[in-house]
Design an enzyme around this catalytic site. Structure first.
Site, PDB file in Angstrom:
ATOM      1  N   SER A 181      34.980  37.008  50.646  1.00 11.55           N
ATOM      2  CA  SER A 181      34.004  37.986  50.203  1.00 11.55           C
ATOM      3  C   SER A 181      33.273  38.648  51.382  1.00 11.55           C
ATOM      4  O   SER A 181      33.912  39.289  52.191  1.00 11.55           O
ATOM      5  CB  SER A 181      33.070  37.293  49.214  1.00 11.55           C
ATOM      6  OG  SER A 181      32.411  38.218  48.418  1.00 11.55           O
ATOM      7  N   ASP A 352      39.006  39.359  39.159  1.00 11.43           N
ATOM      8  CA  ASP A 352      37.827  39.411  40.030  1.00 11.43           C
ATOM      9  C   ASP A 352      37.072  40.716  39.789  1.00 11.43           C
ATOM     10  O   ASP A 352      37.577  41.794  40.094  1.00 11.43           O
ATOM     11  CB  ASP A 352      38.299  39.318  41.485  1.00 11.43           C
ATOM     12  CG  ASP A 352      37.167  39.085  42.470  1.00 11.43           C
ATOM     13  OD1 ASP A 352      36.008  39.418  42.148  1.00 11.43           O
ATOM     14  OD2 ASP A 352      37.441  38.565  43.562  1.00 11.43           O
ATOM     15  N   HIS A 385      36.558  35.730  41.297  1.00  8.12           N
ATOM     16  CA  HIS A 385      35.937  35.597  42.615  1.00  8.12           C
ATOM     17  C   HIS A 385      35.730  34.156  43.095  1.00  8.12           C
ATOM     18  O   HIS A 385      35.978  33.833  44.247  1.00  8.12           O
ATOM     19  CB  HIS A 385      34.599  36.326  42.594  1.00  8.12           C
ATOM     20  CG  HIS A 385      34.185  36.890  43.913  1.00  8.12           C
ATOM     21  ND1 HIS A 385      34.823  37.953  44.509  1.00  8.12           N
ATOM     22  CD2 HIS A 385      33.188  36.546  44.759  1.00  8.12           C
ATOM     23  CE1 HIS A 385      34.236  38.241  45.658  1.00  8.12           C
ATOM     24  NE2 HIS A 385      33.234  37.407  45.833  1.00  8.12           N
TER      25      HIS A 385
END
Ligand code: NAG
Ligand code: NAG
Ligand code: NAG
Length: 411
Positions: A181, A352, A385
């Protein structure tokens, strides 16, 4: 509707989780046989969650050029001991509102840091400024406004070079890198400016983020709009973005009054539907996270969402931008300038909602001239995620592929 997001929602979701469901994390009784219950305010990461699993672990302090004192952990070998030779160093860089604990929340057989150590790597874990173990500074106090005057530009400029240089000089070897991320965004931004590439052997990017154009979680969009809306000066005046603090709590409460926000299942509505999380891991996660970041970092994400371009922090004032950048608008981080021969491994998930597949496609378009044999792309239909760092099947699906990718590189 066009939207971008990623970390933004993650943070919001985590916040909610922590704020709205405190009973969940506090009232459950933990099985001390299975879960390690550290006292996070007194023990470091090594003593809390690494040593109890039977691994060696070393704590380090690294000072950035702008005075922040960051903690790092090293797991120098696997549980069965060393292999006699020089082990390949790998640095793990977590995402926003998280810290190095990200890589250690599941069992040793499932958590990336342990899996890498047991696969022959010399594992180093970074902790970004402002998080629990990295809150000291040479001269500034973390309760002062000046301490928090940074966005992720400073992570590109200072934190990432400090940690990578430290491992490079300590081991004398080029590193492999793993980011999740925000840990991918700051790496991509660095590489686009030609930074650090001479000290890295390769980079694996999980949930890669360079664009936030297609975020479609209402809560994330509402939050992003609030950050760049008419209240922007209020936000800029707020230094620390503490997910557990009163200011953030009331911000979230206000957002949740909007009928478009789904605050019932925030984790899902923000990160997407994670297929493979272990409930015990989520409890452990809520115990340690979320971590603080600077408010300016949140505003910077909101600008990326709004503008659809990866660029430096916008002071929202041409004169002030001119003072900082020598131009009226903030400079762009141009992804297509990443050196074509840097070995990259990208892994992204179909569920995600932060690192949306369409945003990853934009990133891949920027990398279309990258040397074909230096770019490995993995798409996982079922992953969202958090599955990439906490999923119980992440080892089989993602980590084994990362290890194969690393082992394929020439030292
Ligand atoms: C930082 O400031 C707080 C509040 O002003 C104070 O209580 C604390 O002792 C300070 N810490 C240091 C290391 O000076
Ligand atoms: C979930 O975590 C608990 C506690 O660590 C563990 O006993 C259990 O085996 C885990 N489940 C899976 C599917 O990994
Ligand atoms: C990025 O760089 C490429 C060439 O290196 C150029 O063609 C492109 O216009 C640049 N993009 C931006 C947004 O500046």
């Amino acid at each position: 509707m066009t939207s971008h997001v990623m970390l933004f929602p993650l943070l919001v979701s985590i916040l909610f989780f922590t704020l709205l469901l405190p009973e969940l994390s506090l009232a459950r009784s933990f099985d001390h046989g299975n879960l390690i219950i550290p006292s996070p305010e007194t023990d470091g990461i090594c003593l809390s969650v690494v040593v109890p699993h039977g691994y060696k672990c070393q704590e380090f302090e690294v000072k950035t050029e702008d005075g922040y004192i960051l903690s790092m952990q090293r797991i120098p070998e696997g549980r069965v001991g060393g292999n006699g030779g020089n082990r390949q160093p790998v640095l793990l860089q977590h995402g926003v509102l998280m810290d190095g604990m990200t890589w250690l929340l599941n069992s040793p057989e499932q958590s990336l840091a342990f899996v890498l150590a047991d696969s022959g790597f010399d594992v180093w874990i970074a902790n970004t400024r402002g998080t629990r173990w990295s809150r000291r500074h040479a001269t500034l106090n973390a309760s002062s406004r000046a301490y928090w005057a940074w966005s992720w530009d400073e992570l590109v400029m200072y934190d990432l070079p400090a940690t990578i240089d430290f491992v490079f000089s300590h081991t004398g070897q080029k590193l492999d890198y793993v980011g999740h991320s925000l840990g991918t965004l700051i790496a991509l931004a660095s590489f686009s400016e030609g930074r650090l590439v001479d000290k890295l052997r390769s980079a694996a990017l999980l949930c890669p983020v360079a664009y936030l154009t297609y975020m479609n979680t209402p809560i994330g969009i509402l939050a992003a709009r609030a950050f760049v809306g008419e209240q922007i000066t209020n936000w800029l005046g707020m230094a620390e973005f503490n997910p557990k603090g009163a200011a953030v709590t009331s911000f979230l409460n206000a957002l949740c009054h909007d009928p478009r926000a789904n605050c019932y299942d925030l984790m899902t509505s923000v990160t997407g539907h994670n297929c493979c999380l272990n409930e015990s891991t989520i409890e452990l996660f809520l115990k340690y996270e979320p971590q603080s970041t600077s408010t300016r970092t949140m505003v910077h994400f909101a600008q990326t969402f709004r503008d659809g371009v990866l660029k430096k922090f916008d002071y929202e004032n041409p004169i002030i931008n001119l003072e900082h950048y020598g131009q009226h608008k903030p400079p762009v981080y141009n992804i297509s300038n990443i050196p074509d021969n840097l070995p990259l491994f990208l892994s992204y998930g179909g569920k995600d909602s932060l690192s949306d597949v369409r945003d990853v496609q934009l990133l891949l378009d920027d990398l279309k001239f990258h040397n074909g044999d230096k770019l490995t792309v993995q798409y996982i239909n079922d992953f969202a995620h958090a599955d990439f760092v906490m999923g119980v099947s992440a080892k089989q699906i993602v980590y084994n592929a990362i290890i194969a990718f690393f082992n394929h590189q020439q030292s």
